[in-house]
Design an enzyme around this catalytic site. Structure first.
Site, PDB file in Angstrom:
ATOM      1  N   GLU A  38       0.786  -1.332   0.131  1.00 11.42           N
ATOM      2  CA  GLU A  38       0.203  -0.144   0.218  1.00 11.42           C
ATOM      3  C   GLU A  38       0.949   1.355  -0.002  1.00 11.42           C
ATOM      4  O   GLU A  38       1.676   1.541   0.866  1.00 11.42           O
ATOM      5  CB  GLU A  38      -1.026   0.030   1.244  1.00 11.42           C
ATOM      6  N   THR A  82      -5.740   1.727  -5.478  1.00 10.35           N
ATOM      7  CA  THR A  82      -5.405   0.085  -5.229  1.00 10.35           C
ATOM      8  C   THR A  82      -5.771  -0.684  -6.311  1.00 10.35           C
ATOM      9  O   THR A  82      -5.411  -1.770  -6.840  1.00 10.35           O
ATOM     10  CB  THR A  82      -5.631  -0.413  -3.949  1.00 10.35           C
ATOM     11  N   HIS A 197      -1.601   3.539   4.871  1.00  6.32           N
ATOM     12  CA  HIS A 197      -2.583   4.040   4.027  1.00  6.32           C
ATOM     13  C   HIS A 197      -2.709   5.451   4.464  1.00  6.32           C
ATOM     14  O   HIS A 197      -2.826   5.665   5.886  1.00  6.32           O
ATOM     15  CB  HIS A 197      -4.008   3.316   4.050  1.00  6.32           C
ATOM     16  N   ASP A 256       1.803  -0.250  -4.744  1.00  6.54           N
ATOM     17  CA  ASP A 256       0.521   0.075  -5.542  1.00  6.54           C
ATOM     18  C   ASP A 256       0.469   1.228  -6.254  1.00  6.54           C
ATOM     19  O   ASP A 256      -0.330   1.189  -7.281  1.00  6.54           O
ATOM     20  CB  ASP A 256      -0.499  -0.566  -4.984  1.00  6.54           C
ATOM     21  N   HIS A 257       0.504   2.082  -5.648  1.00  6.57           N
ATOM     22  CA  HIS A 257       0.360   3.729  -6.211  1.00  6.57           C
ATOM     23  C   HIS A 257       1.103   4.621  -5.258  1.00  6.57           C
ATOM     24  O   HIS A 257       1.320   4.348  -4.188  1.00  6.57           O
ATOM     25  CB  HIS A 257      -1.268   3.823  -6.226  1.00  6.57           C
TER      26      HIS A 257
HETATM   27  C1  GP9 Z   1      -8.944  -0.680   0.709  1.00  3.08           C
HETATM   28  C2  GP9 Z   1      -7.374  -0.714   0.406  1.00  3.08           C
HETATM   29  C3  GP9 Z   1      -6.999   0.802   0.126  1.00  3.08           C
HETATM   30  O1  GP9 Z   1      -9.618  -2.100   0.837  1.00  3.08           O
HETATM   31  O2  GP9 Z   1      -7.078  -1.905  -0.486  1.00  3.08           O
HETATM   32  O3  GP9 Z   1      -7.408   1.031  -1.170  1.00  3.08           O
HETATM   33  P1  GP9 Z   1      -6.892   2.560  -1.682  1.00  3.08           P
HETATM   34  O4  GP9 Z   1      -7.718   3.711  -1.043  1.00  3.08           O
HETATM   35  O5  GP9 Z   1      -5.494   2.767  -1.257  1.00  3.08           O
HETATM   36  O6  GP9 Z   1      -7.101   2.647  -3.026  1.00  3.08           O
END
Ligand code: GP9
Length: 430
Positions: A38, A82, A197, A256-257
Site C-alpha cells: 500500500e 489500489t 494508507h 501499488d500507487h
Molecule cells: C482498501 C485498500 C485501500 O481495501 O485496498 O485502497 P486505496 O484507498 O489505497 O485504493
C-alpha cells in the site's frame, strides 16, 4: 467486437510480445505470493531520516542475490488507486481515465491472469483484512475468476491489533500464514496491505523511526508507517521460512500507487533536498518499487529498464511457463530484451528510454531538463539547434501517438466489453 482485429493488429505491430527464454518456467509449480504494498513509493528506498534508513529490510532485499529489483518501475493507476493497480496486474490492460474500472465494469468478461493459470493447475486467492465489497472487489474478483477471497472475516481483528484502516500489517501477515498453508498448491495469492494508507496513522509503540520534519503532516507520518511496513515484510519472510513455504514460493512485492500527492510538494522538495518539484519530478515520483524474489535463484540483479504495472501479467505467465496463446494485452515480459521503449501513464504522460513527457513538454529523462532548453544550451548554431529540436519533437510526438492509441484501444476493450466476442481458445477449461 469489430474493433478487436484492429486492436490485435496494433498490438502485433507495436507491442513486442517476445518472452525471455532465460526466465521461462523459473516459477513453474511454485507458489506466487504477491504483496500489494500500500502506497509504497520508490523515493523512500535507500533514503534516510535523521541518519536512519527508512526501509532497511527492503534496501537489503533489493541487493539480494535472489532478487530482481526494478528501479524504474512506474505505477499506472487512475482514480481507482489500489483497485486500478490490481486491474493492471491481473489483465495487462489499462484502468480507466475516470472512475474505478472495478466499479464501473466489474461485470465485464476478462481474460485474467488467475483464469489463465488454472490450466497450469494453479489456484488463486486474495488475502485482505478489509471489507470484501470495498472497491467492489467481491464482484470484480468473480469476473477475474479469482477462486477465493479471504477478507476481514477470516481474521481476528481486535482493537489493539488495529490502527487506521484496520488490522495492522504485522498481525495480518502472522494470521495469514495458516490461511496460506490451507490453500491448494500451487497457488497465486495476492496479499493487500493496509497500514501504510493515508493518513498514515500508527500507534506510538509501532513507530521505530522519527517522523520527517516538514510542513506536511502527511509526509511526516508516512515515514514511520513505511518503516512499519518494511518490518512487517521482514517478519513475514521469517514466518514463511519457518512454515516451510518460502522455498516453494516466489515473492513479488509491488508498490501499488503513490501515497504522497502533489499537494505536499513543498515538503517533498525538502525531503529530496531540491528547490522545487518540477512536472518532470512529479512523473518520476510515480515510480514504485518492484521486487521479484526467487529463493535459490542466485542471479538476482537491479534492473534499470523502464517498466510498469502493465508488464506483470506477461512476466509472471512466462515465469510459470503458461503460453499466452491468443491473449490480448499491452504489457511486455520484464525480462525480455525486446520491449516497448516507453511506459504509458494513465493521464497520457509517458516515460521512454530517452524522454519524460508530461503536460505536452518533453524532458530529458536523464537530466530532467526540458529538451528545447537542453538543445539550446548544447548546440552552437541556431540552425543545428532547430534541426535537432525538430527531430526530438517528432520522436516525442510519435511516442505520444502510440501512447494515446494504446490507451484508447484498452478503453475500447473495457467500454465495449469486447472480450465477450473473443474466443481465447481456452473455453473448455472453464
Ligand atoms: C482498501 C485498500 C485501500 O481495501 O485496498 O485502497 P486505496 O484507498 O489505497 O485504493
Amino acid at each position: 467486437g469489430n474493433e478487436i482485429p484492429e486492436i490485435q493488429e496494433f498490438i502485433e505491430e507495436n507491442v513486442d510480445h517476445e518472452r525471455s527464454e532465460e526466465m521461462n518456467g523459473v516459477a513453474k509449480d511454485k507458489n506466487i505470493i504477491f504483496l500489494n504494498a500500500e502506497s509504497l513509493q520508490h523515493f523512500v528506498m535507500n533514503s534516510e531520516v535523521n541518519g536512519e534508513e527508512v526501509t532497511p529490510f527492503l534496501n537489503d532485499l533489493a541487493q539480494d542475490e535472489d532478487t530482481y529489483y526494478f528501479d524504474n518501475f512506474y505505477e499506472q493507476t487512475g482514480q481507482g488507486n489500489t483497485s486500478d493497480s490490481e486491474f493492471l496486474v491481473e489483465n495487462s490492460l489499462y484502468p480507466l481515465s475516470r472512475g474505478a474500472v472495478f466499479f464501473t465494469h466489474g461485470g465485464n468478461d476478462y481474460h485474467s491472469f488467475p483464469e489463465m493459470i488454472k490450466e497450469a493447475g494453479y489456484t488463486s486467492s486474495v488475502l485482505h483484512a478489509n471489507n470484501k465489497s470495498f472497491w467492489n472487489r467481491d464482484a470484480m474478483y468473480d469476473s477475474l475468476e479469482i477462486d477465493e477471497f479471504l477478507g476481514e472475516e477470516s481474521y481476528d481483528v481486535t482493537p489493539e491489533d488495529s490502527v487506521g484502516w484496520g488490522l495492522k500489517d504485522k498481525p495480518f501477515f502472522e494470521q495469514s500464514i495458516p490461511l496460506l498453508e490451507d490453500l491448494e498448491e500451487p497457488f497465486y495469492s495476492k496479499m493487500i496491505l493496509l497500514t501504510n494508507h493515508f493518513p498514515f496513522e500508527l500507534d506510538e509503540e509501532d513507530a521505530t523511526i522519527d517522523k520527517f520534519d516538514s510542513n506536511s503532516n502527511t509526509l511526516n507520518s508516512y515515514i514511520p508507517t513505511v518503516r512499519y511496513m518494511d518490518e512487517a515484510i521482514e517478519e513475514f519472510f521469517d514466518e514463511l521460512k519457518e512454515s516451510g513455504m518460502y522455498e516453494d514460493s516466489i515473492i513479488v512485492i509491488m508498490g501499488d500507487h503513490i501515497g504522497i500527492s502533489a499537494n505536499h510538494n513543498k515538503a517533498m522538495a525538502q525531503y529530496l533536498d531540491q528547490d522545487e518539484i518540477t512536472p518532470y519530478d512529479q512523473v518520476q515520483l510515480q515510480r514504485v518499487p518492484l521486487f521479484i524474489h526467487i529463493p535459490g535463484d542466485g542471479n538476482g540483479q537491479v534492473m534499470d529498464e523502464i517498466a510498469g504495472q502493465i508488464d506483470l501479467k506477461p512476466t509472471m505467465l512466462n515465469m510459470l511457463d503458461v503460453d499466452p496463446g491468443e491473449d490480448i494485452y499491452f504489457g511486455n515480459d520484464l525480462f525480455s530484451d525486446d520491449r516497448k521503449d516507453y511506459i504509458a501513464l494513465r493521464n497520457g504522460d509517458f516515460v521512454s528510454d530517452d524522454y519524460v513527457s508530461t503536460a505536452g513538454i518533453c524532458y530529458d529523462r536523464e537530466t530532467g531538463e526540458p529538451m528545447d532548453q537542453a538543445i539550446e544550451e548544447e548546440t552552437d548554431s541556431e540552425e543545428e539547434a532547430s534541426e535537432e529540436l525538430e527531430q526530438v519533437e517528432s520522436a516525442c510526438d510519435s511516442i505520444q501517438e502510440q501512447v494515446d492509441t494504446e490507451l484508447s484501444y484498452s478503453d475500447s476493450i473495457i467500454y465495449g466489453d469486447l472480450f465477450r466476442f473473443v474466443d481465447f481458445g481456452d473455453e473448455e477449461e472453464e
